[in-house]
Design an enzyme around this catalytic site. Sequence first.
Site: not given
Ligand SMILES: NC(=O)c1ccc[n+]([C@@H]2O[C@H](COP(=O)([O-])OP(=O)(O)OC[C@H]3O[C@@H](n4cnc5c(N)ncnc54)[C@H](OP(=O)(O)O)[C@@H]3O)[C@@H](O)[C@H]2O)c1
Length: 297
Positions: A108, A136, A132, A67
């Site tokens: 989210t 989403k 964001y 994402a």
């Molecule tokens: N983190 C939070 O607090 C949180 C809260 C609520 C919901 N969420 C949701 O939970 C899910 C996982 O979150 P997370 O914290 O694991 O996120 P994260 O650590 O930011 O990882 C997101 C991954 O998506 C990849 N990505 C971004 N743009 C891309 C693209 N154009 N093509 C392919 N891959 C791409 C990134 O790749 P790169 O490593 O190459 O940048 C990254 O590895 C997401 O859907 C997020 O919206 C997260």
Amino acid sequence: MKILVTGKNGQLGRSIYKIVNTANGDNLPPNEFIFVGREELDLSNNNSIINYFDNHDKFDVIINCAAYTAVDKAEKEQEFANQVNHLAVKKLASIANKQQARLIHISTDYVFDGESDKPYIETDTTNPINVYGKTKLAGEKALQAVMPMNAIIIRTSWMYSEYGNNFVSTMLRLGKERDELNVVSDQIGSPTYATNLAGAVLEIIKNKEFSEESQATQIYHYSNEGGISWYEFAKEIFKIAKIDCKVNPITTQQYPTPAKRPRHTLINKDKIAETFSLVISDGTESLQHCIKNIKGK
Ligand SMILES: NC(=O)c1ccc[n+]([C@@H]2O[C@H](COP(=O)([O-])OP(=O)(O)OC[C@H]3O[C@@H](n4cnc5c(N)ncnc54)[C@H](OP(=O)(O)O)[C@@H]3O)[C@@H](O)[C@H]2O)c1
């Protein structure tokens, strides 16, 4: 089974990888999984998505952990965030449909405006207050429209892990560098240890409720137990890590950010716990576990 996991370098993707590749008789076999990052499957480009699936065998399950997660940057990169969080999800859903694959998509708590004082349930009215959250939510809606059956959307919140930059790793770093820190105390949420969510996702794949054919697409909420402010969360992190750093509570107004943040986004996890017989982990225990792992690195 053949299972595709996107976002392999992100917090959740890496947490799933870790569990799958840790010896445990109960796990799904590692050779059933393919983990991809943007190098292999770039979600910012629909042609790249089509090309990827044209050149690979059909999948049984697609777990979309990728994402655009830079909440503040998204205010300026609206189009890019919309492509990754909305249009790419729509494309993945239409491909999953064609392949008769199940799709697990992560969303989210930021789809809510945070104005309710009760923990949000899945059917509560959405009203995102930043780009964001809007992208989403658009992704959720597109997925539901394209794939009314056989997909699930898991809304999670305030995720932290041993990997990358997140609130816990930032506090551990700043707490060692500074004697005191100002942290926002009027935003309340439900922290989620990525390992716990990863475990839940893998349990769901193994569950009959999920694998049985023709299940209507559903939304679920998942976080750890417990609601907390960023200020209280920082204090808990320092207490567990035995870091001597004073934490001062400040208001959101005193800490302006490009993207507005919802005030109160506790989420209710009853539906996911009951449907898939999941035990929701205690917030403090999970935080202790994560900090122990970070310190042991
Ligand atoms: N983190 C939070 O607090 C949180 C809260 C609520 C919901 N969420 C949701 O939970 C899910 C996982 O979150 P997370 O914290 O694991 O996120 P994260 O650590 O930011 O990882 C997101 C991954 O998506 C990849 N990505 C971004 N743009 C891309 C693209 N154009 N093509 C392919 N891959 C791409 C990134 O790749 P790169 O490593 O190459 O940048 C990254 O590895 C997401 O859907 C997020 O919206 C997260």
